[in-house]
Design a protein around this motif. Structure first.
Motif, PDB file in Angstrom:
ATOM      1  N   THR A 126       0.833  -1.208   0.000  1.00 22.40           N
ATOM      2  CA  THR A 126       0.000   0.000   0.000  1.00 22.40           C
ATOM      3  C   THR A 126       0.867   1.257   0.000  1.00 22.40           C
ATOM      4  N   PHE A 127       1.937   1.213   0.792  1.00 20.92           N
ATOM      5  CA  PHE A 127       2.855   2.355   0.894  1.00 20.92           C
ATOM      6  C   PHE A 127       3.496   2.673  -0.463  1.00 20.92           C
ATOM      7  N   VAL A 128       3.950   1.623  -1.151  1.00 18.93           N
ATOM      8  CA  VAL A 128       4.604   1.820  -2.447  1.00 18.93           C
ATOM      9  C   VAL A 128       3.630   2.459  -3.431  1.00 18.93           C
ATOM     10  N   ILE A 129       2.401   1.959  -3.466  1.00 17.70           N
ATOM     11  CA  ILE A 129       1.393   2.511  -4.382  1.00 17.70           C
ATOM     12  C   ILE A 129       1.095   3.970  -4.030  1.00 17.70           C
ATOM     13  N   LYS A 130       0.992   4.243  -2.752  1.00 18.19           N
ATOM     14  CA  LYS A 130       0.679   5.606  -2.307  1.00 18.19           C
ATOM     15  C   LYS A 130       1.787   6.587  -2.675  1.00 18.19           C
ATOM     16  N   THR A 131       3.034   6.190  -2.441  1.00 23.94           N
ATOM     17  CA  THR A 131       4.157   7.094  -2.712  1.00 23.94           C
ATOM     18  C   THR A 131       4.356   7.319  -4.212  1.00 23.94           C
ATOM     19  N   SER A 132       3.873   6.373  -5.025  1.00 28.94           N
ATOM     20  CA  SER A 132       4.058   6.528  -6.482  1.00 28.94           C
ATOM     21  C   SER A 132       3.097   7.546  -7.075  1.00 28.94           C
ATOM     22  N   SER A 133       2.046   7.878  -6.333  1.00 28.75           N
ATOM     23  CA  SER A 133       1.050   8.811  -6.856  1.00 28.75           C
ATOM     24  C   SER A 133       1.486  10.246  -6.600  1.00 28.75           C
ATOM     25  N   ARG A 134       1.574  11.022  -7.651  1.00 32.87           N
ATOM     26  CA  ARG A 134       1.968  12.413  -7.512  1.00 32.87           C
ATOM     27  C   ARG A 134       0.773  13.348  -7.390  1.00 32.87           C
ATOM     28  N   ASP A 135      -0.344  12.959  -8.042  1.00 30.30           N
ATOM     29  CA  ASP A 135      -1.530  13.815  -8.007  1.00 30.30           C
ATOM     30  C   ASP A 135      -2.591  13.322  -7.032  1.00 30.30           C
ATOM     31  N   GLY A 136      -2.354  12.160  -6.423  1.00 26.26           N
ATOM     32  CA  GLY A 136      -3.318  11.628  -5.464  1.00 26.26           C
ATOM     33  C   GLY A 136      -4.511  10.956  -6.103  1.00 26.26           C
ATOM     34  N   LYS A 137      -4.505  10.839  -7.455  1.00 25.77           N
ATOM     35  CA  LYS A 137      -5.657  10.247  -8.142  1.00 25.77           C
ATOM     36  C   LYS A 137      -5.281   9.019  -8.966  1.00 25.77           C
ATOM     37  N   SER A 138      -4.002   8.854  -9.208  1.00 25.24           N
ATOM     38  CA  SER A 138      -3.569   7.694  -9.997  1.00 25.24           C
ATOM     39  C   SER A 138      -2.139   7.339  -9.628  1.00 25.24           C
ATOM     40  N   MET A 139      -1.801   6.042  -9.770  1.00 30.05           N
ATOM     41  CA  MET A 139      -0.447   5.592  -9.465  1.00 30.05           C
ATOM     42  C   MET A 139       0.432   5.696 -10.707  1.00 30.05           C
ATOM     43  N   SER A 140       1.739   5.609 -10.491  1.00 31.73           N
ATOM     44  CA  SER A 140       2.666   5.727 -11.627  1.00 31.73           C
ATOM     45  C   SER A 140       2.546   4.496 -12.519  1.00 31.73           C
ATOM     46  N   ALA A 141       3.002   4.641 -13.761  1.00 30.67           N
ATOM     47  CA  ALA A 141       2.881   3.555 -14.741  1.00 30.67           C
ATOM     48  C   ALA A 141       3.642   2.310 -14.302  1.00 30.67           C
ATOM     49  N   GLY A 142       4.865   2.503 -13.785  1.00 29.79           N
ATOM     50  CA  GLY A 142       5.667   1.357 -13.353  1.00 29.79           C
ATOM     51  C   GLY A 142       5.028   0.605 -12.207  1.00 29.79           C
ATOM     52  N   VAL A 143       4.537   1.311 -11.244  1.00 24.38           N
ATOM     53  CA  VAL A 143       3.903   0.672 -10.087  1.00 24.38           C
ATOM     54  C   VAL A 143       2.600  -0.001 -10.509  1.00 24.38           C
ATOM     55  N   ARG A 144       1.867   0.644 -11.449  1.00 26.30           N
ATOM     56  CA  ARG A 144       0.622   0.036 -11.925  1.00 26.30           C
ATOM     57  C   ARG A 144       0.913  -1.314 -12.584  1.00 26.30           C
ATOM     58  N   THR A 145       1.964  -1.345 -13.372  1.00 30.97           N
ATOM     59  CA  THR A 145       2.343  -2.605 -14.044  1.00 30.97           C
ATOM     60  C   THR A 145       2.691  -3.684 -13.031  1.00 30.97           C
ATOM     61  N   GLU A 146       3.480  -3.321 -12.013  1.00 32.68           N
ATOM     62  CA  GLU A 146       3.865  -4.296 -10.998  1.00 32.68           C
ATOM     63  C   GLU A 146       2.663  -4.781 -10.193  1.00 32.68           C
ATOM     64  N   PHE A 147       1.739  -3.875  -9.907  1.00 32.43           N
ATOM     65  CA  PHE A 147       0.547  -4.296  -9.165  1.00 32.43           C
ATOM     66  C   PHE A 147      -0.302  -5.247 -10.009  1.00 32.43           C
ATOM     67  N   GLN A 148      -0.412  -4.965 -11.318  1.00 33.54           N
ATOM     68  CA  GLN A 148      -1.190  -5.849 -12.172  1.00 33.54           C
ATOM     69  C   GLN A 148      -0.566  -7.241 -12.227  1.00 33.54           C
ATOM     70  N   LYS A 149       0.770  -7.293 -12.237  1.00 35.41           N
ATOM     71  CA  LYS A 149       1.453  -8.595 -12.193  1.00 35.41           C
ATOM     72  C   LYS A 149       1.151  -9.312 -10.876  1.00 35.41           C
ATOM     73  N   LEU A 150       1.196  -8.559  -9.790  1.00 35.33           N
ATOM     74  CA  LEU A 150       0.893  -9.133  -8.480  1.00 35.33           C
ATOM     75  C   LEU A 150      -0.554  -9.623  -8.441  1.00 35.33           C
ATOM     76  N   PHE A 151      -1.444  -8.860  -9.044  1.00 31.37           N
ATOM     77  CA  PHE A 151      -2.861  -9.224  -9.072  1.00 31.37           C
ATOM     78  C   PHE A 151      -3.071 -10.511  -9.872  1.00 31.37           C
ATOM     79  N   GLU A 152      -2.388 -10.614 -11.006  1.00 30.72           N
ATOM     80  CA  GLU A 152      -2.487 -11.823 -11.818  1.00 30.72           C
ATOM     81  C   GLU A 152      -1.950 -13.026 -11.052  1.00 30.72           C
ATOM     82  N   SER A 153      -0.834 -12.826 -10.345  1.00 32.65           N
ATOM     83  CA  SER A 153      -0.261 -13.916  -9.543  1.00 32.65           C
ATOM     84  C   SER A 153      -1.233 -14.354  -8.460  1.00 32.65           C
ATOM     85  N   TYR A 154      -1.923 -13.407  -7.887  1.00 24.49           N
ATOM     86  CA  TYR A 154      -2.907 -13.712  -6.845  1.00 24.49           C
ATOM     87  C   TYR A 154      -4.040 -14.560  -7.407  1.00 24.49           C
ATOM     88  N   LEU A 155      -4.493 -14.228  -8.624  1.00 26.52           N
ATOM     89  CA  LEU A 155      -5.601 -14.972  -9.218  1.00 26.52           C
ATOM     90  C   LEU A 155      -5.175 -16.382  -9.636  1.00 26.52           C
TER      91      LEU A 155
END
Length: 1000
Positions: free
Chosen positions: A800-829
């Motif tokens: 959660t911390f990594v995702i939060k710190t990657s957001s500069r505008d408070g409305k969306s995460m950075s592209a790199g972190v989004r990609t890593e989270f999607q990979k993590l999400f796929e691994s979870y499924l």
């Protein structure tokens, strides 16, 4: 009755109402009624009304109700002083009183007597008495006393009031005879009445009193003789509650004014207080002390109350059980009151009082309050010097210095500490000096926000003066010069050197003293070798070495040195601290197995030992026997002598003897062998607890060290001097530490995870995406090898911390972190073994719903995909529903495609529920989908376009589920849905229909 004897005008109703209020129980109402009645002067000027009112007030003075008596007496006295009472003289008042309250009626005589007495008091206080009236009052008071002997003290009080009010000529003619009659009784018996009379008139009419009261002097002072004190005590014990309220204060006042309080207390007041019920003793003592101060008693003289009897009762109350425990609050109140008075004493007065208090016994122990410590705090430099010389060898007294120290000036502090350091070190003096050194530092920390440990210039100067006193000016200057050349950690090294020198001097154990000497030398070496690449690690190891010892007083100075060195420390230094904490118990305790060494001192491998077969053993029996004998001789020297003595005693006759021949075991029968076995078992058991105790103590010390290290790291994390990057780089080592100690030291592991949580809760502004992704990768790797729920939760917070710190505008995460989270999400499924816990993907969505608005498509596909496990679908859809709240969506717009997708997928799911066997329905999944639809419809109900899209897809299935057999079957899962949604299934359907404008 009264109205029947009054002819003519009847008092107005408002006046009667006022008179009725005089009988009210509430004092404020009665007082108000008195003011209202006196204000009716116009009505009271009417003779008939005047007679009615005053006669009614007179008759009411003898009422059985105390409230009535008080109200009517007050009103009578007030009216008699006004214009309406001018026509009422004493004879007229007594005439009405005799008529309404006949003292001859034996059945009500006592009540009537009270009424007569109150009338006399009211009249005497409101009128200026004539000589004849004074005589009449005295004579009438005698009649009252004859009828009601219980009012004897009241009569005396009235006589005293008259004596002080009238002229001396009137006193001598009208009052003196009555006074003398009572005082004559002093020659035979002390009663509360005659003693009170003598004490009350001792100054105003001393000439009359001294004739009969031997204890009264011409100047009005009182000096009781030793044989009179028992009589005075007996009189005090005879006082009832009402009498005591006036007699006791007068006795205390006289003793204070005559400077006889100490003796009066010892002979009379304390014995009287102790004669009461145990639970009331301290009520009486506190009452005595309070009145003593009210009458101007000197503070230092109050020490007299701390007698042996009182101190014993105090200790019983503070430490006792049962009813004595109820007294502890009274003792606390009493001691606190005395302490507040002692706070005003200074210098010589404080010293004199302190010495007197010390003679009484251990007052602080008895009352549980630092009375002597408070006085010690108020001593001046001269008195402190005298006190420390007198008490330097008294361990109990020396301990009080710790509390008093902060209240002394710098010169006094140095004087006391120098005296302690000059003495032979003891455990007590070590504890006192080290506690004082601790108190010189100001510690102020708030976890995760700031950490500050400071020492003022004055306190630093105190430290230096002490070191000079024990070390010498030349050595101190030499060390200061060495440390002064250092560019890094100058403040840390200097203060730590000062402190270790003092620790060495005051150490009660010589081994500790040597260790502190070694620390001092190492500090100087660190200052000299600043250019060494490992200098920082050596400094950190020094701090950890000091912390590893059992003494608690190491923590503050060590933390001070650490705090001020933080700007100079690198990530590797902090990681080294964590690595030290991760060491095993054996390594931290210094009990690691040493390598086996050969004769030349070099380690050898077990493979070098030749293997022997059976023939070899036979051939070498003689040689090996000789070697074993030699080895045995050497080993015997190392055997624990205590164990050897116990074993010899257990063996008895079978034990080896130097002067006797060998004993064969065959010489002992079975019974003797059995007894020997029991003794041997007992011998080993006696020694075993010691080893177990040492092991337990070692484990406890290791855990304590780990907790100290955690506190040190907390300071580092909380410090603003430590860079954000260094704080982030601590997270992974802390998780590793938690994994290491999770099974053996769960408290330590929890502490390490708390540090992780503190870091990830901080607001960071200077963390690059690269560092954030590296942190994500590392924490996920660590999570692969643990099933500890606390560690998994900490890792989820890190995600959660990594995702939060990657957001500069408070409305969306950075592209790199989004990609890593999607990979993590796929691994979870895809993962079926649970290697990716649901926390890792669900908690970030729940904590940061706004950042996942643009991920809704992925979440919806996964949540409604029947190929995924039911549990995971439920968790994902539950987290997705959190995104649909008005607070999250107030600054962002949901795409129409997403809304339409939700309607389509939800409708498809609901249709499958309608068509399928209801016994296979998953309640939690159904409730979660219903919750999602409910929240979505609530959020978009004001957007006509979204509402139309949802109504088009959802209306048919919603209507089907709201009626008929399907609706009845859904009721079976209503409790589960109610728990998830917060309302019943029918209630949820109704809300959805309302939001989508579907007819219900």
């Amino acid at each position: 009755m009264i109205s029947s004897i009054i002819s003519g005008m009847r008092p107005p109703s408002d006046l009667l109402d006022i008179i009725s209020k005089l009988a009210e129980l509430e004092p404020t109402i009665r007082k108000g009624a008195v003011r209202e009645l006196v204000a009716k002067q116009e009505e009271l000027s009417n003779e008939e009304i005047n007679n009615y009112v005053i006669e009614r007030l007179i008759s009411g003075c003898s009422s059985a109700r105390a409230a009535v008596r008080l109200g009517y007496t007050t009103a009578l006295g007030t009216i008699l002083t006004s214009e309406a009472g001018k026509l009422w003289d004493l004879n007229r008042v007594l005439s009405v009183a005799n008529k309404k309250m006949d003292l001859a009626e034996k059945t009500v005589a006592s009540g009537h007597a009270i009424g007569h007495y109150l009338i006399l008091v009211a009249y005497c206080q409101s009128k200026k008495l004539k000589e004849t009236e004074v005589t009449s009052v005295i004579e009438h008071s005698k009649k009252i006393r004859d009828v009601a002997p219980s009012l004897a003290f009241s009569q005396i009080s009235l006589i005293c009031s008259l004596s002080e009010k009238v002229k001396d000529s009137i006193f001598q003619k009208s009052v003196a005879p009555a006074v003398e009659m009572y005082l004559e009784g002093l020659s035979s018996q002390f009663t509360p009445e005659n003693i009170y009379l003598a004490l009350r008139l001792r100054t105003s009419h001393s000439a009359t009193v001294v004739k009969y009261a031997k204890f009264v002097k011409k100047d009005g002072s009182c000096q009781f003789s030793d044989d009179q004190y028992p009589k005075l005590l007996a009189a005090l014990k005879r006082c009832d509650y009402a009498t005591l309220q006036v007699f006791l204060p007068l006795l205390i006042k006289v003793s204070v004014e005559s400077s006889t309080f100490e003796k009066t207390y010892q002979k009379v007041l304390e014995p009287w207080a102790l004669s009461s019920n145990e639970t009331k003793v301290f009520d009486r003592i506190l009452s005595i002390v309070t009145q003593y101060f009210e009458f101007g008693g000197e503070v230092k003289s109050i020490v007299v109350v701390f007698t042996k009897e009182i101190l014993n009762r105090m200790e019983t109350a503070t430490r006792g059980k049962g009813q004595f425990r109820l007294m502890s609050k009274k003792v606390e109140d009493f001691a606190s009151f005395i302490k507040s008075k002692f706070a005003d004493l200074r210098d010589e007065e404080a010293y004199t009082t302190l010495k007197a208090l010390e003679k009484c016994g251990n007052v602080d122990k008895a009352c549980g309050t630092g009375l002597t410590t408070g006085l010690l705090s108020n001593l001046g430099k001269k008195q402190i010097s005298v006190w420390i010389k007198e008490n330097l060898t008294k361990q109990e007294e020396v301990r009080k210095i710790v509390t008093a120290f902060s209240n002394w000036d710098e010169s006094s502090r140095v004087t006391v500490l120098t005296a302690l350091l000059a003495q032979k070190a003891t455990e007590t003096s070590q504890a006192v000096v080290t506690s004082i050194i601790d108190s010189l530092f100001y510690v102020k920390t708030r976890a995760g926000e700031f950490a500050s440990i400071q020492i003022s210039d004055k306190n630093e100067q105190v430290l230096r003066q002490l070191v000079v006193a024990v070390q010498g000016e030349e050595d101190v200057k030499k060390a200061e010069k060495t440390i002064g050349k250092a560019k890094l950690r100058k403040k840390s090294l200097l203060i730590l050197w000062y402190v270790t020198r003092l620790w060495s001097k005051i150490a009660a154990d010589s081994a500790d003293s040597e260790a502190y000497d070694s620390n001092s030398g190492e500090i100087l070496m660190i200052a000299k070798n600043e250019s060494d690449g490992n200098n920082s690690l050596v400094f950190v190891d020094l701090l950890l070495s000091i912390l590893s010892r059992e003494q608690k007083f190491h923590r503050t100075p060590t933390s001070f040195a650490f705090v001020h060195a933080i700007p100079t420390l690198e990530s590797k230094d902090l990681s080294h601290i964590v690595e030290t904490a991760m060491m095993s118990e054996a390594e931290l305790a210094g009990n690691g197995d040493e390598d086996m060494e050969d004769e030349e001192g070099m380690p050898f491998d077990e493979s070098d030992i030749p293997n022997r077969n059976e023939n070899d053993e036979e051939d070498s029996d003689s040689d090996s026997d000789e070697e074993e004998e030699e080895d045995d001789d050497e080993e015997n020297e190392a055997v624990d002598q205590e164990l050897l003595d116990k074993l010899n005693a257990a063996l008895g006759d079978a034990a080896p003897r130097e002067s006797s021949s060998d004993v064969e075991m065959d010489d002992f029968d079975d019974e003797e062998m059995q007894k020997m076995d029991e003794r041997l078992a007992a011998a080993f058991k006696a020694v075993a607890p010691k080893a177990a105790k040492d092991k337990k103590r070692s484990a406890k010390n290791v855990e304590a060290l780990k907790m100290k290290i955690a506190d040190l790291l907390l300071i580092a994390i909380s410090s603003k001097e430590l860079s954000e990057q260094n704080k982030i780089q601590l997270v992974v080592p802390l998780i590793k530490w938690a994994k290491v100690d999770a099974k053996t030291h769960d408290k330590v592991a929890q502490k390490a995870l708390e540090l992780v949580n503190i870091v990830v809760k901080m607001k960071f502004t200077d963390i690059s995406e690269k560092d954030a992704l590296q942190l994500l990768k590392n924490v996920l790797e660590e999570a692969q090898t643990t099933t500890n729920l606390l560690i998994i939760d900490a890792v989820a917070r890190c995600v959660t911390f990594v995702i939060k710190t990657s957001s500069r505008d408070g409305k969306s995460m950075s592209a790199g972190v989004r990609t890593e989270f999607q990979k993590l999400f796929e691994s979870y499924l895809k993962n079926v073994e649970g290697k990716v816990p649901s926390n890792f993907v669900i908690q970030p969505i729940a904590d940061l719903p706004l950042l996942f608005v643009d991920q809704l498509g992925m979440l919806l596909d996964a949540g409604f995909d029947e190929q995924n496990r039911i549990f995971k679908r439920t968790e994902i859809l539950g987290a997705t529903s959190m995104i649909f709240s008005k607070q999250v969506l107030q600054d962002i717009t949901i795409k129409a495609a997403i809304v339409k997708k939700i309607g389509k997928l939800a409708a498809s799911y609901f249709q499958s529920v309608v068509d399928s066997d209801k016994s296979e329905l998953k309640p939690r999944l159904f409730g979660t989908v219903l919750q999602l639809v409910l929240k979505v419809t609530d959020c978009v109900q004001n957007d006509e376009k979204h509402v139309d899209a949802l109504r088009e897809t959802l209306e048919p299935t919603i209507c089907k589920m709201s009626e008929g057999e399907v609706f009845i079957q859904l009721k079976k899962i209503n409790p589960t849905c109610h728990h998830i949604i917060g309302k019943s299934i029918p209630g949820a359907f109704t809300s959805i229909k309302k939001s989508l404008n579907i007819e219900n």
